[in-house]
Structure formats: C-alpha cells, structure tokens
Write an enzyme that holds these catalytic residues in place. Structure first.
Site, short mmCIF file in Angstrom:
data_model
loop_
_atom_site.label_atom_id
_atom_site.label_comp_id
_atom_site.label_asym_id
_atom_site.label_seq_id
_atom_site.Cartn_x
_atom_site.Cartn_y
_atom_site.Cartn_z
N ILE A 81 0.81 -1.22 0.00
CA ILE A 81 0.00 0.00 0.00
C ILE A 81 0.84 1.26 0.00
CG2 ILE A 81 -1.97 -1.09 1.13
CD1 ILE A 81 -1.03 0.07 3.75
N GLY A 82 2.15 1.12 0.05
CA GLY A 82 3.01 2.30 0.03
C GLY A 82 4.46 1.90 -0.02
N ARG A 83 5.29 2.85 -0.44
CA ARG A 83 6.72 2.59 -0.55
C ARG A 83 7.45 3.89 -0.29
NH1 ARG A 83 9.99 -1.38 -3.10
NH2 ARG A 83 8.08 -2.52 -3.56
N GLY A 84 8.47 3.82 0.52
CA GLY A 84 9.26 5.00 0.83
C GLY A 84 10.73 4.74 0.63
N GLN A 85 11.54 5.70 1.09
CA GLN A 85 12.97 5.59 0.90
C GLN A 85 13.57 4.46 1.71
OE1 GLN A 85 15.04 9.18 1.85
NE2 GLN A 85 17.06 8.40 1.31
N GLY A 118 11.64 1.77 3.28
CA GLY A 118 10.86 0.57 3.50
C GLY A 118 9.63 0.51 2.63
N VAL A 146 5.44 -0.60 2.72
CA VAL A 146 4.31 -0.74 3.63
C VAL A 146 3.29 -1.68 3.01
CG1 VAL A 146 2.54 0.47 4.95
CG2 VAL A 146 4.73 1.60 4.47
N LYS A 168 5.16 -2.08 8.04
CA LYS A 168 6.27 -1.44 7.33
C LYS A 168 7.49 -2.34 7.44
CE LYS A 168 9.06 2.77 7.10
NZ LYS A 168 9.30 4.11 7.70
N ASP A 182 10.50 15.75 9.99
CA ASP A 182 10.11 15.37 8.62
C ASP A 182 8.61 15.53 8.44
OD1 ASP A 182 10.60 14.57 6.04
OD2 ASP A 182 10.48 12.43 6.47
#
Length: 973
Positions: free
Chosen positions: A638-642, A644, A646, A662, A760
């Site tokens: 459902i999500g992706r960041g720098q 990790g 999710v 996550k 942040d």
C-alpha cells in the site's frame, strides 16, 4: 498432538539462544560504559542491572525447560506419562518410587545418578533383560536415600516425542518441592498434575499449597488419569447453590460465555468426582483465580490485557492436545519473562542516557555563560565599590571628624562607661610602667573604637550593593564550585566574600603610615613635659589617662584618617578582586577541560552507546511480540518510501482494527541504529489521538541473515484510509483542510511536549482516517533535542535553512508546518512554482538559504499568508510558538464554519483593521509569541491589547534546552 512437542522445544531453544546473545551484548555494553566512567561515583552496572534482575534473567537463560509430573499417586502419574508417550513405560503401581527422568536416546538405556551429577554403580534390572515397562525394582526408592540429594533414575527412550531436548521428570510423593526450590536440577518446570480415582487427600492438598507458595506464578495443568470424567447426565452431589458458587469462582473476569473456547470446563456435564476436584482446586486458588496469573502488560502494545495460560483442568488423559497447548504457553511465558527483564534493563539504561545527554547539553551551554556572568557581575561590583570609595572621600572625612568629636565629648563629659576599660584602672601604677607602653595602649584602644564606628558607617553605605550582587552571583559560583577539584588556593566564592566584607575589616593601628608622624610628634611633646629625675614620680591614674586620650584624639587628622581608610579599603578590594580573577581563571580552565570531556561523552552516548542499547531493546521487544503474536501475515503493498515498503495486514496482536506493516531492511549499522532509536522513541510516546500508534515490531529471521544485519524489521501500526497527499489530490473542503491543519499542529505540540522533534513534517507523513482527521506518522527522524547530532535529514522543500548548517532545534518543525500549510491552503499537491525551476536539491537549498519561499497564490487571504510567512521565517528565533499558532488556526476554522468565502474574509479583515483590536494572526509578530523572546514587563500602552486579545504565550515544554534564544536571556542560577 503431543508429537509436536519437539517442535515447541526446538523453537524455544532457538529463541533462548537469541536472548542469551542479547543478554551477553547488554552486559558487554554496560561494562564498556562503566570503564569509560560516564557516571563517576555510581555503580552503573548494579544500578542498571540489579542483582535481582540479573538472577531472574540468568535463571531462565541458563536452565532447561522440563515437564514435571506430580500426582495424587504413582498410578495416576504412570497413566498420564504412558498416555503422553503412547507406550506403557511406567508400571501402574502405587509403590514408593524414586525420581525418574525420561529423555531421548537412540537405544533404550537406564542408569542411576546422584542428583544428575554422579552416576551410581548399581545393578538395574532394566539393563539385564529386555523390557517394555520399567521394572518395579528399579523404580523402588531406597530406604537409606538422602532426601536432600536424591538418586534419579535416568531413562533414555527412542521416542520421537522426546527429541529436541524434551525431558519429563516423574517425581516421588514427598520431598520434591524442596529439591526443585534448591535449583540443583537446573530446570524450568512445566507442571502437570495427574488426578487419580479419588478426591484429593489432605496430603495432596498440603503438597499443592506448598507448590503454589513456592511457585506462585507457575500455572499447573491438572489432568485426570481416567479416560473421561464427564458424563452426559449429572449425578452431582453438590447442591445448586454450591454449584453456582463454584461456577462464580471459576469465572475469569472480563471473559464472556460466548468468548470461551470449546476446551473450557463444562460443569453441567461433570460427575461428582469432577465437581469435587473443581471445588478443591478452586478453593486453593488454582482455577479461575486472577491472582494466579502473571501478566506482563506493555502499554505501548495492545490496549487489551494479555493473559498467560493459567492453571486448568483437563477431564481426560486422552486429550493430549491440551498438554501441547499448555506446554507451549509455559515456554512462551519463560521467553516473555526473560525478554521483559532484558527490555527493562534496556529502557532504563536508555532513559538514563537520554537524561544524561540533556544534562550534558545543558552543562555545555550553561557553564560558559555562568562563568561569563560571574566575571561580568564581579567586575560591576568591584567598579561600584571603588566608585563608592573614591566619591565619598569628603563625606568620610566629615564622618571621622564627627566621630572624633563625639568620642571627646563622651570622655570629657559624664558618659564614660564606654571607655571604662581604659580609664578605670584600680591599680594606679607608678612610673615603673613606661609612658610609651601606656600611651600605646591608649592609642590602640582609641583607634580600634574609631575604626569600629567608621566601618559601621561604611558598611551601611555599601549594603545596597550587597543586596544587588550577592544573591544570584553567589549561587552561580557555588553551583560552579560544587564539583570543582581544587587545591588549597582561594575559591572564587571566598574571594567574593572578602570583597563584600572589606568594609567590615577596616583597621586603624599605630603602624599606619598616615598616623606614625602624628603619633611621634605628640609623643615628643609629652616627653618634654615629663618631670625631672629629682621631681616627684607621677602616677598613671584616670586623670592622666583621660588627658592622654583627649590629647590623642586632638592630634588625629580626619583627612589623613580618611585617606588611610580609603587606601586600606582600595587595597583590600584590589587584593580580593585579583584573588577572585585568579580563582575564576582557574575555574574556567578546569571547566574547559571538563566540558571537552563532557562533549566527548555526549557524542559517545549519542552515536554509540544509546543506539547500541536501542538496538538491543528493539531485539528484546521484537522477541516478545514474535513469541506472543507471531510474524504478521501481510497482503498487498500500500506504500513505498525511501527506507521501507508498507503492506496491508488484516489483524495482528489483538489490534482492534486493520494494521499496516512497514518492512525495513537496514543496509548497515548506522541505519540499524537509526531504526532502533525510531522504534524506541515511538514506543515511548504515550497514546495520543494525533499520533499513529505503533502496535509492535518483529524481526523476521527468515529474511537475509537473521538477527543482525540483513534481517527485516517489521513495524506494525494502525492502518488509516490514506495520507494527506492523496486527500488533497482527490479533493477536500476548506473546512476539512483547516481541521487537518489543527490536527497536525496538535500532533507536533504533543511530540514537542515529550521532548521530541519530528524533523520530517510533510504531506506523506500525515495520515487521514475515515472522518478525514489527521495523525502524524513515520517518526523515522524523530529525536530528542539533546540527542541531535546535527545530521541533515528531512524532505528538501520542507527543510528549514538552519538544518543545512547542522545547528537547529525544535523550530524546524514550525518551518515545515508553514510549508505544509501552503499546500493545505492551496488545495493542490503540485510543487510551488518557486521550487519547480530547480533541477537538483543543491540549487534549491542554496536558494532557500538566500530567502526563497513558495509564492503567494491568488486564493490565499492575508491571514493565512501572514501565518505562512511567520512560520517559515529564515531566523528560527522569529518563528512563532506552536501555542500561539493554534488560536489563529481556530479563528480561520471558525470563519470557515460560518461559510464565509475567502473574499468575504478579506472584506471583514479590511473592516476590522479600522478598529483598535489586533487580530490573532498579527499577534504572532509580538515578541512574547516568538521563540527568541526576552521577557520584560509590558508597557502601559499594551494594556488594552492584552484585554482584548486572548492570545498569550503558553507554557512551552518542548524547548527543554534552547541553544541560542530563550535560554541565554535568563540569568544563570
């Protein structure tokens, strides 16, 4: 189902080895901390790792779990063990047995040992012939056996159920609990109790009482050795009221009838023997009693209470699945207990380190300011005292003249009681006492009295200076000298006392240069009046002394005395001032070296020791979560960041709703430390409606290399519907956006109240629930101000200019909120045009440092624009306090609720500007609402403003240690 016991023991051994590694690393870290002497004068290991906790941890990690079978009689024990092993290993007899230990072996073998340490040479029947059931002769207990050091019959069996370290102890009928309590067997007991064919006897009840008293937190599984004690009909001998009372004792508080499993006891179907057992065991507190359950509740995990396996009753020895379930629960309890003890060590150590880092940061900031303050105030005091001496020369001369005249009047008149010690001398001396001695005595008396009176008047003239300087300055010096290791040299505080008491120490004596000439001149005149040798010898009586005293007073020069006193006072002040400066330089040199050492320690705590302990804390808490709830089973991404990815997760750990997982794979030690500190800070934050809750963490050992580098850390949080980026992109009303701004502000204020800085704040880190209420998430950069290392973190367009220099404080979150508020007011997620023109972040940062900010859009009203500008001010000290921003947002929200358009708001603002009332947003520019405020009494002209505008400066707990603003405006104490 019992065949799965080896798997449970194998899993326990693997987890225990990991906990042992964590424990060894914890001890090694504490040893290093002790050697580096971060906390002088403290036994840091004993403080952070108390002996009691150490004993508890080592007891669990050094001993091996074992099933210990008690029972009403040996026949019941044998029946239970045989059912567990699916073989008739023990004979069904009620003879007196010794200890029996059953373990795995490739071939069946029997031997006799003394306390599991020494093998006893004895002929055993089982080794003489083949057997399927142990001979009764080998089980028989010797009459001469020492009860404190029993002989144990060790039986190795080729049984699958005994693999992976599974061991079963069958205990004799007496003396067992004392042996277990001594710990000589080095086991962690898992208690099973075999019920026979009769109600419990008094001896059985007494044994159970002792067992409960010795092991109050260990549950016991009571198992009937009969095939089944439940009947379709009831022939209970208990009355209906007795059965109701028994039922109420067995009810566990908070557990409804619908939530009970199929394994719960069905009283309605029990026969009289089963009901009798229930009554006896519940009266002892074993069944359904809450106090017999040890609960390890971590407030940061789940809201509901986690209950370990309590004692229970199994109505048939055939139901071996209950034994497996019970054993699994006991093994988990041991692991959870050890993890909890270790985590307490880690969190206590981290808390102490963080507080110490705050203290160190405070010392580094405040100590130079205190020394500078002491230097400045002492110079002011010295200058003021010298000014008093120099400007009051004439007044001092007149004062001395008045005092001399007053003394002459007292001696010549009747008021001579003050001078009785020099005038009234009953022993009239002959000329054998020289005139010089007598006159010297009179002179010393006169000068001492004169000095006392002058000093008294002089002290009164400088008392106002004492009241001005002594309080804060003296406390400042004492605080600096508390831990000052000095030699026999004068302390600065003692030198200050000498300065303040210089007026008390004024002395006039005959060695004073200004008096010697006057004294010798008068002495020459007196010798000229002496009688000739042939004249009668005079006596030194009262009249002679009175005359000499008056002559000495007449010979004194007030101007010369004033100069002598002033010179003496100046000399004393100069000497004390020089001593103070010397002592302060020594103090400064001492603290210069000490502060360098303090800064080194703070860096070591921040970069090495605190992250190391945080990593160990992450491992211990992850062990607890994995043992209790297992690895979360996540679904789609459902999500992706720098750092990790999710995933969605339906449920985990008793969470009341869906979760988000996550998955983070730290690539190196630094990222491991950052992640560990994130988890620690997030876990330490109490529940708040504007902060996304961390449900737990699990280290996935199947990913990469397992524990340590290469493993995946799974962080489980509440799952919300979307983030603010998606919310603005899909469309939110102005009223909804204003409420989101207030929610975000409340979340930031709460973090700051906990001493944390988010660092942040951006659209992706604000999550929205189904009602479009906001919560802050992703505390990956969240940190306490004292632990900030000056690292450059955050999202470029939200980063305050000072972040690039590495010297910043919690006001960076105010800057980021100003940028976020631009998006909220714009109602779109497109990058500001002022930032779109840059091709890389270095160009952007350079322009931001020069003052570049997002442009003003046409839909912004004056109120919102002023708020943005003040939040993203280039000078941190000019940014408003969060408590001053909230009333402005609430005012904007109230207008949005009244349905006024942006044009109407502008018109109203134009109308309000003609009145004297100051709008809340304009109040943000007032000094008392800014971070770098220097507080002073409000002038009278602000009285109307304070009455009309309720915006005042709130108590702001986030700025625990200001770096260059509020902190330095106050005088050190």
């Amino acid at each position: 189902m019992v065949s799965n016991l080896p798997q449970e023991f194998r899993r326990y051994q693997r987890n225990r080895n990991q906990l042992r590694h964590i424990f060894e690393e914890t001890q090694r870290t504490l040893e290093i901390i002790k050697l580096e002497n971060f906390f002088p004068g403290e036994n840091i290991i004993e403080e952070l790792l108390p002996p009691l906790t150490l004993n508890k941890v080592t007891h669990i990690l050094d001993n091996i779990p074992a099933i210990v079978v008690f029972g009403q009689d040996n026949k019941a024990k044998a029946s239970l063990v045989n059912n567990l092993l699916s073989a008739d290993i023990l004979p069904l007899s009620n003879d007196s047995w010794r200890w029996v230990k059953l373990t795995y072996g490739q071939t069946n073998h029997v031997n006799l040992t003394l306390g599991l340490e020494y093998e006893v040479v004895e002929t055993l029947q089982a080794n003489e012939k083949s057997w399927s059931t142990l001979p009764i002769e080998d089980l028989a207990k010797s009459i001469s056996e020492d009860i404190n050091c029993p002989t144990i019959l060790e039986v190795k069996l080729n049984q699958e159920v005994l693999k992976e370290g599974v061991q079963i102890f069958v205990v004799p009928n007496n003396g067992v609990i004392k042996i277990l309590e001594k710990g000589s067997l080095k086991i962690l007991p898992i208690f099973l109790y075999a019920l026979g064919e009769q109600p419990l006897t008094e001896e059985n009840l007494e044994e159970l009482r002792d067992l409960k008293e010795t092991y109050p937190y260990n549950p016991i599984l009571f198992i009937s050795s009969l095939a089944n004690i439940s009947l379709d009909g009831t022939d209970a001998e208990l009355t209906e009221s007795e059965q109701h009372s028994l039922q109420s004792r067995l009810e566990v508080p908070g557990v409804s009838k619908e939530s009970k499993s199929d394994d719960s006891i069905n009283i309605d179907k029990m026969n009289s023997l089963g009901l009798t057992w229930l009554d006896q065991l519940s009266s002892l507190g074993f069944l359904g009693m809450e106090e017999s359950v040890e609960v390890h509740q971590l407030t940061w995990l789940v809201g509901e209470q986690y209950i370990n396996n309590s004692s229970n009753l199994v109505d048939s020895c055939k139901r071996t699945d209950r034994v497996l379930h019970f054993t699994r629960g006991c093994l988990q309890n041991y692991l959870i207990n050890a993890s909890t003890y270790l985590n307490e060590i880690h969190t206590t150590s981290l808390r102490k380190f963080i507080l110490s880092a705050f203290d160190m940061a405070r010392k580094i900031q405040i100590t130079p300011r205190r020394i500078q303050y002491a230097q400045q105030k002492e110079n002011e005091l010295y200058a003021s005292l010298m000014k008093v001496v120099n400007e009051q020369q004439l007044e001092l001369t007149e004062l001395i003249q008045c005092i001399i005249q007053e003394m002459k009047d007292d001696i010549a008149g009747s008021d001579v009681y003050r001078y009785q010690s020099i005038l009234n001398d009953d022993n009239e001396r002959e000329w054998t006492v020289t005139v010089r001695v007598a006159m010297s005595e009179v002179q010393r008396f006169v000068l001492s009295r004169l000095g006392e009176k002058v000093a008294k008047e002089l002290v009164n003239s400088v008392n106002c200076l004492r009241e001005t300087f002594v309080g804060t300055l003296q406390r400042c010096l004492i605080s600096l000298e508390n831990n000052y290791e000095h030699d026999s040299t004068l302390l600065a505080s003692d030198a200050l006392k000498q300065i303040l008491s210089a007026a008390y120490n004024i002395e006039l004596h005959n060695s004073s240069p200004s008096l010697v000439h006057s004294f010798l001149e008068r002495l020459r005149q007196l010798f000229q009046s002496l009688p000739l040798p042939w004249a009668p010898t005079p006596t030194l009586n009262i009249a002679w002394r009175r005359k000499i005293t008056i002559d000495i007073l007449n010979s004194l020069s007030a101007a010369r005395l004033a100069r002598a006193i002033s010179t003496q006072f100046r000399d004393k002040l100069k000497s004390s001032h020089d001593a103070f400066q010397t002592a302060l330089r020594s103090l400064e040199n001492y603290y210069t070296g000490k502060l360098e050492r303090t800064e080194e320690q703070r860096v070591a705590i921040r970069k090495y020791h605190a992250p190391k302990l945080a990593k160990l804390a992450l491992e211990s808490t992850s062990m607890m979560d994995a043992v209790r709830f297992g690895i979360p089973q996540y679904n789609k991404e459902i999500g992706r960041g720098q750092y990790g990815v999710v995933f969605a997760c339906n449920s985990w750990g008793g969470a009341p709703g869906p979760c988000a997982v996550k998955s983070v794979v730290p690539p190196d030690e630094r990222h491991w430390n950052d992640l560990a500190m994130e988890v620690y800070y997030t876990r330490s934050i109490p529940d708040h409606k504007r902060i996304v809750k961390l449900r737990g963490s699990v280290i996935d050992q199947s990913y990469g290399g397992g524990f340590g580098l290469g493993a995946a850390v799974l962080l489980v949080t509440d799952r919300l519907s979307r983030d603010l980026y998606c919310g603005i992109h899909t469309g939110l009303s102005w009223l909804e956006r204003t409420q989101i701004a207030i929610d975000v502000l409340e979340g930031i204020r709460y973090l700051h109240s906990q001493g944390l800085v988010h660092r942040d704040i951006k659209l992706k880190n604000v999550l929205l629930d189904m009602e479009n209420r906001a919560k802050l998430t992703d505390l990956g950069f969240c940190i306490t101000e004292a632990m900030m290392s000056g690292s450059i973190v955050g999202t470029p367009i939200h980063m305050a200019p000072e972040l690039l220099s590495g010297h910043y404080d919690s006001s960076v979150d105010v800057y980021a909120f100003g940028i976020l508020f631009w998006y909220i007011c714009a109602g779109k997620v497109r990058l500001p045009y002022a930032f779109e023109q840059f091709h890389n972040k270095e160009q952007l940062w350079t322009s931001v440092r020069k003052g570049l900010r997002p442009e003003r859009l046409s839909q912004f009203d004056e109120e919102c624009w002023i708020l943005m500008e003040q939040c993203w001010s280039g000078e941190a000290s000019k940014r408003p306090l969060l408590g001053a921003i909230q009333p402005v947002l609430e005012s904007i929200q109230q207008k949005a609720e009244r349905g006024k358009s942006l044009q109407e708001l502008d018109a109203q603002k134009l109308h309000e500007s003609s009145a004297e009332q100051i709008h809340p947003v304009l109040a943000l520019a007032e000094p008392n609402n800014q971070r770098g405020a220097v507080f002073s009494p409000l002038p009278p002209r602000r009285k109307a403003f304070r009455t009309m505008n309720p915006v005042t400066r709130p108590f702001h707990t986030t700025k625990i240690f200001q770096t260059d603003h509020i902190f330095y405006t106050a005088e050190p104490v």
